[in-house]
Design a protein around this motif. Structure first.
Motif, PDB file in Angstrom:
ATOM      1  N   GLN A 111       0.861  -1.181   0.000  1.00  0.00           N
ATOM      2  CA  GLN A 111       0.000   0.000   0.000  1.00  0.00           C
ATOM      3  C   GLN A 111       0.899   1.234   0.000  1.00  0.00           C
ATOM      4  OE1 GLN A 111      -3.463  -0.293  -0.087  1.00  0.00           O
ATOM      5  NE2 GLN A 111      -2.930  -2.440  -0.397  1.00  0.00           N
ATOM      6  N   LEU A 112       0.579   2.196  -0.826  1.00  0.00           N
ATOM      7  CA  LEU A 112       1.423   3.372  -0.986  1.00  0.00           C
ATOM      8  C   LEU A 112       0.547   4.579  -1.277  1.00  0.00           C
ATOM      9  CD1 LEU A 112       4.247   4.715  -1.662  1.00  0.00           C
ATOM     10  CD2 LEU A 112       3.808   3.972  -4.004  1.00  0.00           C
ATOM     11  N   PHE A 113       0.814   5.674  -0.574  1.00  0.00           N
ATOM     12  CA  PHE A 113       0.148   6.928  -0.896  1.00  0.00           C
ATOM     13  C   PHE A 113       0.996   8.093  -0.416  1.00  0.00           C
ATOM     14  CE2 PHE A 113      -1.485   5.734   3.228  1.00  0.00           C
ATOM     15  CZ  PHE A 113      -1.481   6.918   3.957  1.00  0.00           C
ATOM     16  N   ASP A 114       0.712   9.265  -0.959  1.00  0.00           N
ATOM     17  CA  ASP A 114       1.408  10.462  -0.503  1.00  0.00           C
ATOM     18  C   ASP A 114       0.444  11.307   0.316  1.00  0.00           C
ATOM     19  OD1 ASP A 114      -0.055  11.337  -2.838  1.00  0.00           O
ATOM     20  OD2 ASP A 114       1.161  13.150  -2.788  1.00  0.00           O
ATOM     21  N   THR A 115       1.012  12.091   1.226  1.00  0.00           N
ATOM     22  CA  THR A 115       0.206  12.927   2.099  1.00  0.00           C
ATOM     23  C   THR A 115       1.088  14.018   2.699  1.00  0.00           C
ATOM     24  OG1 THR A 115      -1.400  12.880   3.913  1.00  0.00           O
ATOM     25  CG2 THR A 115       0.560  11.496   4.168  1.00  0.00           C
ATOM     26  N   ILE A 116       0.480  14.880   3.432  1.00  0.00           N
ATOM     27  CA  ILE A 116       1.180  15.932   4.163  1.00  0.00           C
ATOM     28  C   ILE A 116       1.039  15.621   5.653  1.00  0.00           C
ATOM     29  CG2 ILE A 116       1.250  18.419   4.688  1.00  0.00           C
ATOM     30  CD1 ILE A 116       1.924  17.809   1.757  1.00  0.00           C
ATOM     31  N   ILE A 117       2.120  15.741   6.398  1.00  0.00           N
ATOM     32  CA  ILE A 117       2.064  15.520   7.849  1.00  0.00           C
ATOM     33  C   ILE A 117       1.287  16.676   8.473  1.00  0.00           C
ATOM     34  CG2 ILE A 117       3.407  15.377   9.979  1.00  0.00           C
ATOM     35  CD1 ILE A 117       5.688  14.188   8.257  1.00  0.00           C
ATOM     36  N   THR A 118       0.234  16.334   9.196  1.00  0.00           N
ATOM     37  CA  THR A 118      -0.590  17.365   9.819  1.00  0.00           C
ATOM     38  C   THR A 118      -0.331  17.495  11.313  1.00  0.00           C
ATOM     39  OG1 THR A 118      -2.406  15.805  10.116  1.00  0.00           O
ATOM     40  CG2 THR A 118      -2.427  17.165   8.115  1.00  0.00           C
ATOM     41  N   SER A 119       0.207  16.441  11.933  1.00  0.00           N
ATOM     42  CA  SER A 119       0.551  16.514  13.355  1.00  0.00           C
ATOM     43  C   SER A 119       1.489  15.378  13.701  1.00  0.00           C
ATOM     44  CB  SER A 119      -0.705  16.460  14.235  1.00  0.00           C
ATOM     45  OG  SER A 119      -1.327  15.203  14.106  1.00  0.00           O
ATOM     46  N   ILE A 120       2.119  15.508  14.833  1.00  0.00           N
ATOM     47  CA  ILE A 120       3.043  14.485  15.312  1.00  0.00           C
ATOM     48  C   ILE A 120       2.642  14.136  16.730  1.00  0.00           C
ATOM     49  CG2 ILE A 120       5.441  13.939  15.857  1.00  0.00           C
ATOM     50  CD1 ILE A 120       6.228  16.041  13.719  1.00  0.00           C
ATOM     51  N   ASP A 121       2.443  12.859  17.002  1.00  0.00           N
ATOM     52  CA  ASP A 121       2.096  12.388  18.334  1.00  0.00           C
ATOM     53  C   ASP A 121       3.257  11.594  18.901  1.00  0.00           C
ATOM     54  OD1 ASP A 121      -0.424  13.472  18.100  1.00  0.00           O
ATOM     55  OD2 ASP A 121      -1.331  11.617  17.399  1.00  0.00           O
ATOM     56  N   ILE A 122       3.413  11.653  20.181  1.00  0.00           N
ATOM     57  CA  ILE A 122       4.452  10.893  20.860  1.00  0.00           C
ATOM     58  C   ILE A 122       3.770   9.887  21.780  1.00  0.00           C
ATOM     59  CG2 ILE A 122       6.486  11.039  22.334  1.00  0.00           C
ATOM     60  CD1 ILE A 122       6.749  12.545  19.643  1.00  0.00           C
ATOM     61  N   ASP A 123       4.125   8.606  21.630  1.00  0.00           N
ATOM     62  CA  ASP A 123       3.536   7.588  22.494  1.00  0.00           C
ATOM     63  C   ASP A 123       4.332   7.457  23.787  1.00  0.00           C
ATOM     64  OD1 ASP A 123       5.774   6.047  21.949  1.00  0.00           O
ATOM     65  OD2 ASP A 123       4.721   4.608  20.710  1.00  0.00           O
ATOM     66  N   LYS A 124       3.949   6.520  24.624  1.00  0.00           N
ATOM     67  CA  LYS A 124       4.593   6.311  25.928  1.00  0.00           C
ATOM     68  C   LYS A 124       6.086   6.053  25.817  1.00  0.00           C
ATOM     69  CE  LYS A 124       0.652   3.829  27.261  1.00  0.00           C
ATOM     70  NZ  LYS A 124       0.104   2.614  27.778  1.00  0.00           N
ATOM     71  N   GLU A 125       6.512   5.422  24.717  1.00  0.00           N
ATOM     72  CA  GLU A 125       7.915   5.082  24.529  1.00  0.00           C
ATOM     73  C   GLU A 125       8.708   6.208  23.874  1.00  0.00           C
ATOM     74  OE1 GLU A 125       7.351   1.583  22.270  1.00  0.00           O
ATOM     75  OE2 GLU A 125       6.432   0.525  23.936  1.00  0.00           O
ATOM     76  N   GLY A 126       8.041   7.309  23.577  1.00  0.00           N
ATOM     77  CA  GLY A 126       8.720   8.460  22.999  1.00  0.00           C
ATOM     78  C   GLY A 126       8.907   8.386  21.502  1.00  0.00           C
ATOM     79  N   LEU A 127       8.236   7.475  20.830  1.00  0.00           N
ATOM     80  CA  LEU A 127       8.381   7.332  19.383  1.00  0.00           C
ATOM     81  C   LEU A 127       7.449   8.296  18.664  1.00  0.00           C
ATOM     82  CD1 LEU A 127       8.425   3.439  19.218  1.00  0.00           C
ATOM     83  CD2 LEU A 127      10.380   4.982  19.190  1.00  0.00           C
ATOM     84  N   ALA A 128       7.922   8.898  17.596  1.00  0.00           N
ATOM     85  CA  ALA A 128       7.109   9.841  16.830  1.00  0.00           C
ATOM     86  C   ALA A 128       6.248   9.096  15.821  1.00  0.00           C
ATOM     87  CB  ALA A 128       8.013  10.836  16.113  1.00  0.00           C
ATOM     88  N   TYR A 129       5.002   9.490  15.726  1.00  0.00           N
ATOM     89  CA  TYR A 129       4.078   8.972  14.721  1.00  0.00           C
ATOM     90  C   TYR A 129       3.499  10.165  13.976  1.00  0.00           C
ATOM     91  CZ  TYR A 129       4.488   4.516  17.006  1.00  0.00           C
ATOM     92  OH  TYR A 129       4.990   3.357  17.527  1.00  0.00           O
ATOM     93  N   TYR A 130       3.360  10.007  12.691  1.00  0.00           N
ATOM     94  CA  TYR A 130       2.910  11.099  11.841  1.00  0.00           C
ATOM     95  C   TYR A 130       1.466  10.840  11.474  1.00  0.00           C
ATOM     96  CZ  TYR A 130       7.814  11.594  12.070  1.00  0.00           C
ATOM     97  OH  TYR A 130       9.087  11.723  12.565  1.00  0.00           O
ATOM     98  N   VAL A 131       0.606  11.775  11.744  1.00  0.00           N
ATOM     99  CA  VAL A 131      -0.830  11.552  11.670  1.00  0.00           C
ATOM    100  C   VAL A 131      -1.440  12.372  10.540  1.00  0.00           C
ATOM    101  CG1 VAL A 131      -2.977  11.700  12.981  1.00  0.00           C
ATOM    102  CG2 VAL A 131      -0.834  11.208  14.164  1.00  0.00           C
ATOM    103  N   LYS A 132      -2.282  11.726   9.749  1.00  0.00           N
ATOM    104  CA  LYS A 132      -3.005  12.398   8.675  1.00  0.00           C
ATOM    105  C   LYS A 132      -4.434  11.888   8.681  1.00  0.00           C
ATOM    106  CE  LYS A 132      -3.871  14.466   4.752  1.00  0.00           C
ATOM    107  NZ  LYS A 132      -4.382  15.792   4.767  1.00  0.00           N
ATOM    108  N   GLU A 133      -5.377  12.766   8.940  1.00  0.00           N
ATOM    109  CA  GLU A 133      -6.793  12.432   8.897  1.00  0.00           C
ATOM    110  C   GLU A 133      -7.120  11.168   9.688  1.00  0.00           C
ATOM    111  OE1 GLU A 133      -7.911  12.328   4.781  1.00  0.00           O
ATOM    112  OE2 GLU A 133      -7.153  14.336   4.432  1.00  0.00           O
TER     113      GLU A 133
END
Length: 85
Positions: A24-46
């Protein structure tokens, strides 16, 4: 507190992952960044969260092609094991 991330809000990216034996592949723009309990960054779109290893800068077509090939090879290897080949 300063949090450093590999990618930035507003950055154009590719997201690549496997779903039921297909790439699965798509392009997007990063709208926000969340940090979980372990401090890892996740990039969230819609409402979608993606771990950093599934994110590729939009301009980096060499890395994109390599990631597609790696993901397909992983799928093929798993299918071969499942089919006893």
């Amino acid at each position: 507190m300063e949090i450093k991330t590999k990618y930035n809000i507003g950055q154009h990216i590719w997201v690549i992952y496997e779903d039921r034996g297909t790439v699965q592949l798509f392009d997007t723009i990063i709208t926000s960044i969340d940090i979980d309990k372990e401090g890892l960054a996740y990039y969230v779109k819609e409402g979608w969260d993606f771990p950093e290893e599934q994110v590729i800068p939009y301009e980096d077509t060499n890395k994109l092609v390599a990631m597609i090939k790696d993901t397909m090879n992983t799928i093929h290897e798993r299918e071969e094991k499942e089919n006893g080949i």
